[in-house]
Write a protein that holds these residues in place. Structure first.
Motif, short mmCIF file in Angstrom:
data_model
loop_
_atom_site.label_atom_id
_atom_site.label_comp_id
_atom_site.label_asym_id
_atom_site.label_seq_id
_atom_site.Cartn_x
_atom_site.Cartn_y
_atom_site.Cartn_z
N LEU A 36 0.83 -1.32 0.22
CA LEU A 36 -0.22 -0.08 -0.24
C LEU A 36 0.83 1.34 0.06
O LEU A 36 0.72 2.09 -0.84
CB LEU A 36 -1.15 -0.23 1.33
N ASP A 56 -7.37 0.26 1.21
CA ASP A 56 -7.29 -0.98 0.86
C ASP A 56 -8.84 -1.39 0.48
O ASP A 56 -8.76 -2.17 -0.89
CB ASP A 56 -6.81 -1.82 1.81
N THR A 60 -7.88 -2.73 -3.56
CA THR A 60 -6.79 -3.97 -3.52
C THR A 60 -7.36 -5.03 -2.61
O THR A 60 -7.13 -6.33 -2.83
CB THR A 60 -5.59 -3.44 -3.00
#
Length: 159
Positions: A36, A56, A60
């Motif tokens: 990240l 996140d 992702t």
């Protein structure tokens, strides 16, 4: 600034229970934050567990893939952050605060404002020290990740 990195919000770390952190959890936190950080250009700071979690969640989904929900992520992240702070030798930890304190002392602010700001900074330093002491419970678990954590806390990202 190193001072800001460690003081960002140690109050959150102070409120985190000292639950046992496993090496696998610590590795997972570091791995996710590395990915990240590369994506966002932002490194690890003491109070950013929820910021990383929310970012996140926008796409992702590395955090849930690593086996964490919001609560377990926050606990593990905070344990890794405070554990890393505990691995920093005391003299190096103290040195992090020398520059901002010296800049304050040398500033053109009136003495009463300097005193007020110094008192505030000393309170933040005490909180950081307390978080560091709380992190001693996790220091041995994060010690193998110390170099990676140093990069995450003090490195340059997104360049």
């Amino acid at each position: 600034m190193k001072f800001g990195i460690l003081l960002a919000a140690t109050s959150l770390l102070m409120a985190t229970p000292a639950l046992a952190l496993t090496p696998a959890e610590a590795e997972a936190v570091v791995r996710v934050v590395e990915q990240l950080a590369a994506e966002t250009g932002e490194g690890m700071v003491a109070d950013a567990a929820e910021i990383f979690f929310d970012y996140d969640a926008l796409g992702t989904n590395l955090v849930p893939a690593a086996g964490f929900d919001r609560a377990s992520w926050t606990i593990a992240y905070d344990a890794v952050a405070s554990g890393y702070m505990a691995t920093i030798p005391q003299d190096e930890f103290n040195a992090i605060f020398e520059e901002p304190l010296a800049r304050l002392a040398g500033s053109a602010l009136p003495d009463d404002q300097k005193a007020m700001m110094r008192e505030h900074m000393e309170g933040l330093i005490a909180e950081a020290q307390a978080a560091r002491e709380q992190g001693m419970a996790h220091a041995d678990v994060v010690r193998p990740l110390e170099d990676r954590l140093h990069t995450l806390f003090f490195g340059e990202f997104g360049e």
